[in-house]
Design an enzyme around this catalytic site. Sequence first.
Site, short mmCIF file in Angstrom:
data_model
loop_
_atom_site.label_atom_id
_atom_site.label_comp_id
_atom_site.label_asym_id
_atom_site.label_seq_id
_atom_site.Cartn_x
_atom_site.Cartn_y
_atom_site.Cartn_z
N ARG A 166 0.85 -1.19 0.00
CA ARG A 166 0.00 0.00 0.00
C ARG A 166 0.88 1.24 0.00
NH1 ARG A 166 -4.81 2.43 1.30
NH2 ARG A 166 -4.71 4.24 2.69
N SER A 186 -7.22 0.02 1.00
CA SER A 186 -6.93 -0.59 -0.30
C SER A 186 -5.46 -0.98 -0.37
CB SER A 186 -7.26 0.38 -1.44
OG SER A 186 -8.64 0.65 -1.49
N GLU A 246 -6.18 -5.64 -6.59
CA GLU A 246 -6.50 -5.03 -5.29
C GLU A 246 -7.05 -6.04 -4.29
OE1 GLU A 246 -9.12 -1.32 -3.42
OE2 GLU A 246 -9.00 -1.61 -5.59
#
Length: 475
Positions: A340, A364, A403
Site C-alpha cells: 500500500r 486498499s 486489489e
Amino acid sequence: MQIQANTVGTQAVAHHSDATTGVGRMGQMEARQVATGQDAILLGSRSEPQKGQGLLSRLGAQLARPFVAIKEWISNLLGTDKRAAAPKAQTAVSPEDLQRLMKQAAFGSSLGGFAKADVLNNITGEQLGKDHASLATGNGPLRSLCTALQAVVIGSQQPQLRELATGLLARPIAGIPLQQWGSVGGKVTELLTSAPPELLKEAMSQLHTAMGEVADLQRAVKAEVAGEPARSATTAAAVAPLQSGESEVNVEPADKALAEGLQEQFGLEAEQYLGEQPHGTYSDAEVMALGLYTNGEYQHLNRSLRQEKQLDAGQALIDQGMSTAFEKSTPTEQLIKTFRGTHGGDAFNEVAEGQVGHDVAYLSTSRDPKVATNFGGSGSISTIFGRSGIDVSDISVEGDEQEILYNKETDMRVLLSAKDERGVTRRVLEEASLGEQSGHSKGLLDGLDLARGAGGADKPQEQDIRLKMRGLDLA
C-alpha cells in the site's frame, strides 16, 4: 282608495290638510277617500303562519345560509341527485370504527418514522453509546424506528408485514430487544454505562443488519399505503433472531432494495455490475458497492469516514453494501502479502512499532508492489500481511491493480517503521488478529520485499542498518 292623477307632475309629496273630510293633495294630484269593499277588508285581515320565531330565528337562518349554499355546491360538484328523498340521518361512528381509523392513520404515518430512522445506517458504535439518550427520545431515529414498527404491527392489513415488524422489534441488539433501544432509563441505559468499545461495535453491526430489513419493510408499507397489490416480504421466521452457532441470514429483500437504491443514485455506473458474479459469493448489491468504491467513489467515501462527516445517500449505500460483503467473507487459509502506498501521511503515522492501530476508512492494498510505489510518491509504502481482505480484482474496472481490500477499522500491528534515503516511510503491518503461527514470530520477517531502492529492483537498500539486521530485503 281611488286616486286621480295628473301625469304632468313628476314629484309627489303627500300631505293631509283635512283628516276629517279625507280630502288632501299629493303634489298637483287630488286624493279623495272612498269606501272600501267587503272583499278587500277580508283580504287585508287574512293571517298567515310566521316563517320565523323572531330576531334570533332570522339571524340563525342568515348564518346557516352560507353553509347550505356550500353543501348544495358540493352536491352539484359530485353529481348528487337533487330528486332524491329527504337526506338520511348522519350515522354515528362506533368506537370500533374510530379505533380502526386511528390505527390506519398511525400506519400511514409510519413512513415518516422510517425516514427519520435512516440515519442509523451512518452512525458508529461509539456514537450509539455516547448519543443514545438523544437517539431514543423525542424525534430521535431509534425512537422513531420503534414507533414506526409498532404502527405496522397494529395498522397493517397484511399479516406478513405485521410478522416482520414484530420480529424486528424483538431482534436482540447486544442481547436486548430492539424495542427497548427506543427508550431510555431501562436495560439499554444500564448496559451503555459500562459497555466496552467491542460490545458497542457489535451492537451497531447488528443494528445495521436490522436496518437492511427495515428498508425492505419500508418499501412494502409504502406500497400498502398507496393501495398497490401486496408484495412478498421477509417473514418473521426468516428474520428471527439467530440462535447461538447459526450463521445463515435471509437478506434477499434487503439486498434488492439496496441494489435499486444504488442504481437510483449512480445510474449506469452501478448497473454495469449487474450479473457480474451470478454464482459468486457476493450479491448484485454487494458487487455494485465494491465496484463503485474501486471505480473512484473510494475517495469521497474514505474522506467522509476519516473526517467523521455524515455520509450522503450514495456513500451510505456503498458503505452498507461493502459492510454486508465483509460480513459474508471468510478469512483465507493462506497469509496474503500486499502493498500500500500513500502520498502523504496515513492512519499509522503515530503508531509506534509493536503497537496496534487502524484506519477508520477502508484500506486498499495491491499484490503488485509497483502499484504501491506509484501511489506512494514521497509519502509512505507499507507491506501488509493479512487474511481478511477481499480480492476485488475481478470486480474492479482496474483489475490490473490486483486489489485486496480490507474492511474499515481493521486492527493492524506495526512491526516495523523506518524512512529510506528518499524520506519515504516504509512499514511492515500485520493484522492484529493473526495467531502466533501465522504472524511475525513464525517467519513473517524472513524475507519481506518491501519496496524499491534507488539502485533498482535487484539491489537491496542497505542505508538503514535496523532493516538489514531484521533481515528485511527492501529491494
